[in-house]
Scaffold this motif. Structure first.
Motif, mmCIF file in Angstrom:
data_model
loop_
_atom_site.group_PDB
_atom_site.id
_atom_site.type_symbol
_atom_site.label_atom_id
_atom_site.label_comp_id
_atom_site.label_asym_id
_atom_site.label_seq_id
_atom_site.Cartn_x
_atom_site.Cartn_y
_atom_site.Cartn_z
ATOM 1 N N GLY A 169 -38.565 73.453 81.170
ATOM 2 C CA GLY A 169 -37.579 73.670 80.109
ATOM 3 C C GLY A 169 -36.292 74.259 80.637
ATOM 4 N N GLU A 170 -36.413 75.251 81.515
ATOM 5 C CA GLU A 170 -35.225 75.855 82.109
ATOM 6 C C GLU A 170 -34.492 74.849 82.988
ATOM 7 N N GLU A 202 -34.407 71.617 82.603
ATOM 8 C CA GLU A 202 -33.707 70.682 81.711
ATOM 9 C C GLU A 202 -32.420 71.290 81.171
ATOM 10 N N THR A 203 -32.442 72.576 80.860
ATOM 11 C CA THR A 203 -31.243 73.268 80.390
ATOM 12 C C THR A 203 -30.178 73.291 81.481
ATOM 13 N N ARG A 234 -28.562 69.860 81.835
ATOM 14 C CA ARG A 234 -27.598 69.614 80.749
ATOM 15 C C ARG A 234 -26.293 70.362 80.989
ATOM 16 N N ARG A 235 -26.400 71.610 81.428
ATOM 17 C CA ARG A 235 -25.184 72.405 81.684
ATOM 18 C C ARG A 235 -24.378 71.817 82.823
ATOM 19 N N SER A 238 -22.628 68.645 81.723
ATOM 20 C CA SER A 238 -21.556 68.850 80.749
ATOM 21 C C SER A 238 -20.201 69.002 81.437
#
Length: 87
Positions: A23-24, A26-27, A30-31, A34
């Motif tokens: 989960g971390e 994946e975050t 995404r960052r 971006s």
């Protein structure tokens, strides 16, 4: 002996479950995708992501080793796999 930020981060990663680490990761992806983070933060995020990826791979390998064990044939060559704990 005092922990450096690197050893503290590694310790916190080592205590994460596979799901939490994924989960971390994946975050972080995404960052980074971006484009809204500075170069310095991008490098820091990349390093943490790399460590998380290694942690996830190790957790998967350990789980696979617990689930399967290679059974050898009479000639000593792998003949298949059996669930862990069965002979």
């Amino acid at each position: 002996m005092t922990d450096t930020p690197e050893t503290a981060a590694a310790t916190s990663i080592a205590s994460l479950s596979f799901e939490a680490a994924m989960g971390e990761l994946e975050t972080i992806v995404r960052r980074l995708e971006s484009g809204d983070v500075s170069l310095e933060e991008s490098v820091t995020l990349y390093e943490r992501g790399h460590a998380l990826r290694g942690h996830c791979e190790a957790r998967l390998a350990a789980a696979q080793a617990r689930i399967e064990q290679v059974s050898l044939g009479a000639d000593g060559r792998p003949a298949g796999t059996t669930p862990f704990g069965e002979s």
